[in-house]
Design a protein around this motif. Sequence first.
Motif, PDB file in Angstrom:
ATOM      1  N   THR A 328       0.791  -1.170   0.198  1.00  0.00           N
ATOM      2  CA  THR A 328      -0.005  -0.103   0.006  1.00  0.00           C
ATOM      3  C   THR A 328       0.772   1.331   0.149  1.00  0.00           C
ATOM      4  OG1 THR A 328      -1.713  -1.243   1.071  1.00  0.00           O
ATOM      5  CG2 THR A 328      -1.754   1.187   1.322  1.00  0.00           C
ATOM      6  N   LEU A 329       1.807   1.134   0.776  1.00  0.00           N
ATOM      7  CA  LEU A 329       2.793   2.582   0.973  1.00  0.00           C
ATOM      8  C   LEU A 329       3.555   2.601  -0.297  1.00  0.00           C
ATOM      9  CD1 LEU A 329       4.085   2.283   4.626  1.00  0.00           C
ATOM     10  CD2 LEU A 329       1.942   3.819   3.688  1.00  0.00           C
ATOM     11  N   GLN A 330       4.086   1.254  -1.022  1.00  0.00           N
ATOM     12  CA  GLN A 330       4.785   1.372  -2.123  1.00  0.00           C
ATOM     13  C   GLN A 330       4.092   2.063  -3.253  1.00  0.00           C
ATOM     14  OE1 GLN A 330       7.891   0.838  -2.806  1.00  0.00           O
ATOM     15  NE2 GLN A 330       7.906   0.883  -4.783  1.00  0.00           N
ATOM     16  N   THR A 331       2.689   1.807  -3.460  1.00  0.00           N
ATOM     17  CA  THR A 331       1.820   2.449  -4.411  1.00  0.00           C
ATOM     18  C   THR A 331       1.609   3.700  -4.323  1.00  0.00           C
ATOM     19  OG1 THR A 331       0.881   0.349  -4.665  1.00  0.00           O
ATOM     20  CG2 THR A 331      -0.318   2.117  -5.663  1.00  0.00           C
ATOM     21  N   ILE A 332       1.553   4.296  -2.894  1.00  0.00           N
ATOM     22  CA  ILE A 332       1.498   5.500  -2.737  1.00  0.00           C
ATOM     23  C   ILE A 332       2.815   6.283  -3.116  1.00  0.00           C
ATOM     24  CG2 ILE A 332       1.439   7.396  -0.812  1.00  0.00           C
ATOM     25  CD1 ILE A 332      -0.584   5.089   0.703  1.00  0.00           C
ATOM     26  N   ALA A 333       4.077   5.602  -2.522  1.00  0.00           N
ATOM     27  CA  ALA A 333       5.194   6.423  -2.773  1.00  0.00           C
ATOM     28  C   ALA A 333       5.554   6.438  -4.375  1.00  0.00           C
ATOM     29  CB  ALA A 333       6.300   5.290  -2.069  1.00  0.00           C
ATOM     30  N   GLN A 334       5.123   5.309  -5.004  1.00  0.00           N
ATOM     31  CA  GLN A 334       5.510   5.376  -6.519  1.00  0.00           C
ATOM     32  C   GLN A 334       4.598   6.625  -7.039  1.00  0.00           C
ATOM     33  OE1 GLN A 334       7.968   3.115  -8.628  1.00  0.00           O
ATOM     34  NE2 GLN A 334       7.510   5.217  -9.578  1.00  0.00           N
ATOM     35  N   ASP A 335       3.424   6.558  -6.867  1.00  0.00           N
ATOM     36  CA  ASP A 335       2.604   7.524  -7.606  1.00  0.00           C
ATOM     37  C   ASP A 335       3.141   9.115  -6.958  1.00  0.00           C
ATOM     38  OD1 ASP A 335       0.748   5.624  -8.507  1.00  0.00           O
ATOM     39  OD2 ASP A 335      -0.644   5.727  -7.090  1.00  0.00           O
ATOM     40  N   ALA A 336       3.452   8.947  -5.851  1.00  0.00           N
ATOM     41  CA  ALA A 336       3.751  10.503  -5.634  1.00  0.00           C
ATOM     42  C   ALA A 336       5.129  10.615  -6.180  1.00  0.00           C
ATOM     43  CB  ALA A 336       4.143  10.525  -4.039  1.00  0.00           C
ATOM     44  N   ILE A 337       6.140  10.149  -6.475  1.00  0.00           N
ATOM     45  CA  ILE A 337       7.173  10.440  -7.141  1.00  0.00           C
ATOM     46  C   ILE A 337       7.123  10.616  -8.807  1.00  0.00           C
ATOM     47  CG2 ILE A 337       9.473   9.620  -7.841  1.00  0.00           C
ATOM     48  CD1 ILE A 337       9.565  10.297  -4.908  1.00  0.00           C
ATOM     49  N   SER A 338       6.313   9.572  -9.355  1.00  0.00           N
ATOM     50  CA  SER A 338       6.066   9.635 -10.697  1.00  0.00           C
ATOM     51  C   SER A 338       5.265  10.861 -11.070  1.00  0.00           C
ATOM     52  CB  SER A 338       5.105   8.430 -11.061  1.00  0.00           C
ATOM     53  OG  SER A 338       6.170   7.369 -10.886  1.00  0.00           O
ATOM     54  N   LEU A 339       4.202  11.208 -10.309  1.00  0.00           N
ATOM     55  CA  LEU A 339       3.263  12.200 -10.622  1.00  0.00           C
ATOM     56  C   LEU A 339       3.749  13.676 -10.414  1.00  0.00           C
ATOM     57  CD1 LEU A 339      -0.176  10.824  -9.091  1.00  0.00           C
ATOM     58  CD2 LEU A 339       0.504  11.105 -11.578  1.00  0.00           C
ATOM     59  N   THR A 340       4.934  13.700  -9.406  1.00  0.00           N
ATOM     60  CA  THR A 340       5.408  14.973  -9.374  1.00  0.00           C
ATOM     61  C   THR A 340       6.404  15.158 -10.323  1.00  0.00           C
ATOM     62  OG1 THR A 340       5.333  14.780  -6.854  1.00  0.00           O
ATOM     63  CG2 THR A 340       7.169  16.210  -7.539  1.00  0.00           C
ATOM     64  N   GLN A 341       7.107  14.292 -10.555  1.00  0.00           N
ATOM     65  CA  GLN A 341       7.913  14.345 -11.733  1.00  0.00           C
ATOM     66  C   GLN A 341       7.406  14.709 -13.104  1.00  0.00           C
ATOM     67  OE1 GLN A 341       8.400  12.077 -14.551  1.00  0.00           O
ATOM     68  NE2 GLN A 341      10.007  13.408 -15.586  1.00  0.00           N
ATOM     69  N   ALA A 342       6.362  14.051 -13.425  1.00  0.00           N
ATOM     70  CA  ALA A 342       5.531  14.723 -14.491  1.00  0.00           C
ATOM     71  C   ALA A 342       4.903  16.204 -14.414  1.00  0.00           C
ATOM     72  CB  ALA A 342       4.202  13.573 -14.661  1.00  0.00           C
ATOM     73  N   ASP A 343       4.633  16.553 -13.191  1.00  0.00           N
ATOM     74  CA  ASP A 343       4.143  17.856 -13.160  1.00  0.00           C
ATOM     75  C   ASP A 343       5.468  18.794 -13.228  1.00  0.00           C
ATOM     76  OD1 ASP A 343       1.610  17.163 -12.530  1.00  0.00           O
ATOM     77  OD2 ASP A 343       1.686  17.114 -10.393  1.00  0.00           O
ATOM     78  N   ILE A 344       6.526  18.365 -12.762  1.00  0.00           N
ATOM     79  CA  ILE A 344       7.802  19.357 -12.846  1.00  0.00           C
ATOM     80  C   ILE A 344       8.768  19.095 -13.988  1.00  0.00           C
ATOM     81  CG2 ILE A 344       7.568  20.087 -10.412  1.00  0.00           C
ATOM     82  CD1 ILE A 344       9.983  17.915  -9.874  1.00  0.00           C
ATOM     83  N   ALA A 345       8.315  18.371 -14.839  1.00  0.00           N
ATOM     84  CA  ALA A 345       9.190  17.867 -15.950  1.00  0.00           C
ATOM     85  C   ALA A 345       9.731  18.997 -16.701  1.00  0.00           C
ATOM     86  CB  ALA A 345       8.749  16.959 -16.925  1.00  0.00           C
ATOM     87  N   TRP A 346       9.074  20.284 -16.658  1.00  0.00           N
ATOM     88  CA  TRP A 346       9.206  21.601 -17.591  1.00  0.00           C
ATOM     89  C   TRP A 346      10.357  22.112 -16.602  1.00  0.00           C
ATOM     90  CZ3 TRP A 346       9.169  26.151 -14.955  1.00  0.00           C
ATOM     91  CH2 TRP A 346       8.359  26.046 -13.630  1.00  0.00           C
TER      92      TRP A 346
END
Length: 707
Positions: A328-346
Amino acid sequence: MGDIDPFDKPDQVWPRGSTPRNLKNKLNRQRGGLVFRIVLLLALAVPAAFTSPWYVAYAAPLPDVSQLDSDVPADTILYASDGTTAIADLHPPGYQHYYEPLSAMGTTLPEALLAIEDRNFYSEPGIDPAGIARAAIVDLKAHDTVQGASTIAQQLVKVRLLGDQPTLQRKLTEALLSFAVERRYSKSQILEMYLNSISFGNSAVGSAAASAIFFHKKTSNLDLAQASMLAGLVRGPTLYSPFRNWQAAKARQHEVLAAMVSDGKISQAEADKAFKEDLSPPSHMFRPVSTVYAPGFVSYVTGQLKQKFGSNVTYGGGLRVYTTLNMTLQTIAQDAISLTQADIAWRRVQQGSLVAIEPTSGAIIAMVSSANPNTDGGQYNLAVWPPRNPGSSMKIFTYTAAITSGHFTMTTPIQDGPFQYRDPGSQTIYKPQNYDQTYHGTCQVQVCIGNSLNIPAVKVELGVGVPNVVQMARSMGAPPWQQHPDGSFTNSDDLNSFGPSLTLGGYGETPLQMATGASVLAAQGTLHQPFAIVRVQRGGATIYQHADKAQQAVDPKVAFIMATMLSKDENRSMIFGRNSQLVIPGWQVAVKTGTSDSFADAWTVGFTPKIAVAVWMGNPDWRVKMIEGSDSYLVAVPAWHTFLTHALPVLGAEQWYSPPQGWRPPEEEALTTVQLLPWSGCGRIDGRSHPHVATRDRSRGLQHLPL
């Protein structure tokens, strides 16, 4: 079964064990096989031959059938912390096997295999003389080797002990060993070993792997159509492969069903229904799929298994590895990192990683190796390597060392003003600057660390001694890494080889190490070495069990002070404002940010009594910088905040730390924390003079000493 002929020839009748004419050329074997059977049949007609001195002498150098006691190489399965969720299947390429007892297989597949491969299995003594004679007659009529005569025991011997060399000697040896197998093992044991040893093609060895790979089922749940299809593959996994020759596979399935009808195991109607069932790939039959959850964590665990047990056992030892990963925590962690990276890729941020540790045990409960496995660096586990510049997050070790020294408290005032330091050896002048390029006057230690002021941090570091900060980081499980001209890293360098840039991130750290360091403060000063493997079992026996070797790395009072300073929102309000993203609503959380001065790395490290977390964001190649101004608050904090916002409720309610025994509030402590040397205009710490330390004297109050 003429009405289910796959070639639309309803009047065609196929003898059991034969094949359609258009498959004959594919099944041709050397005509010497006929000679094998005749000679073997003659030999078997004289049982006394096997008790003669010739037999004893011949059998002496044969393989020991007791080798069958051990299973064939089997896949290693990694489980999450719940003990049931499989996160990885480790095996060599093109080979998968899972041992299962006969009692777990059900009856359909075993009956199908016996019907087509060895109908006299339960009555024969290891070989089937009648079957050999029958096959010889069929072969004579066909002028070719078209019908098999090997029993289950013979096939087991061939697969496990001898190989498949087409020689008379091998065939005779096979027969002798088959007798030995029958003497040593029961029929059920032989059938179980056989079903666990034979290849079905499609990477599957054994019934469990075949059922799981071909049909995504347990063996006991196979229906008649699926079981008969698998049973037909044993004679020729490549020849009858449904992925290579669908008509050949269906023809072979037809033979299996006909044999089962002949043996009275099923009715004609059941056979017809099974044959008509759609098993065609890819909708109803499948290729091997390697699914790995948390690939970085799996890679980390696999590396440890190889160190403990070697590569062969890791990939073929049939290990059952129970890990610390909380899915459960792993899924939350992966989403947090992946979505943040996508948001700040610019911002030119390609990657990120995260490590979360349970402070009270050291268990690694989440590990994100990369934000995106398909972008640059995604193939690496950035959570554990390479070391990166931790920026100001390194200050947690500086201030822990300072409080430990006894010369600083959370209220000790430090002057934040212009400052330079000349290295006594190299004579290099070091001029630290605050991130905002301004000065903030005199600040208490708790405000200096809360607002991440660089100049006071360097002053405190020099005041306590750089070697002491290095040693503190090492004691807390985060030894700083030095990179050498050849690109290599070491973390056991001489304490005096580190410079004052240490506190600002001048030396490397990894997310795993930073999370470990934070976990020490979260565990009230106790270092529980981080671990990922709880236990390892093989054949039901535990061959490894994690043992916690806790060490008191930091005084509990010091850890409490650090947790207090890092968790107070007012301590960081000057730079970050009140109720910033560093606050998790409804929770008290200690946190420290860090940004490298070249905008190559952004960090956020934090903890509560139940979890310690380190987040890194940046680029796998440190030479690729984020755009100017991409500090940790804009890059790493969003992922950290998102993760803890969702993770803390999963962990449940927690109580913040109570003051440890012997702790006194700052106002009750002695005011003189740094000895004043009025004749030199310097503060003295550990017997050395430092001209940059602001000191307090009981009678004279706060005094800022000249630089």
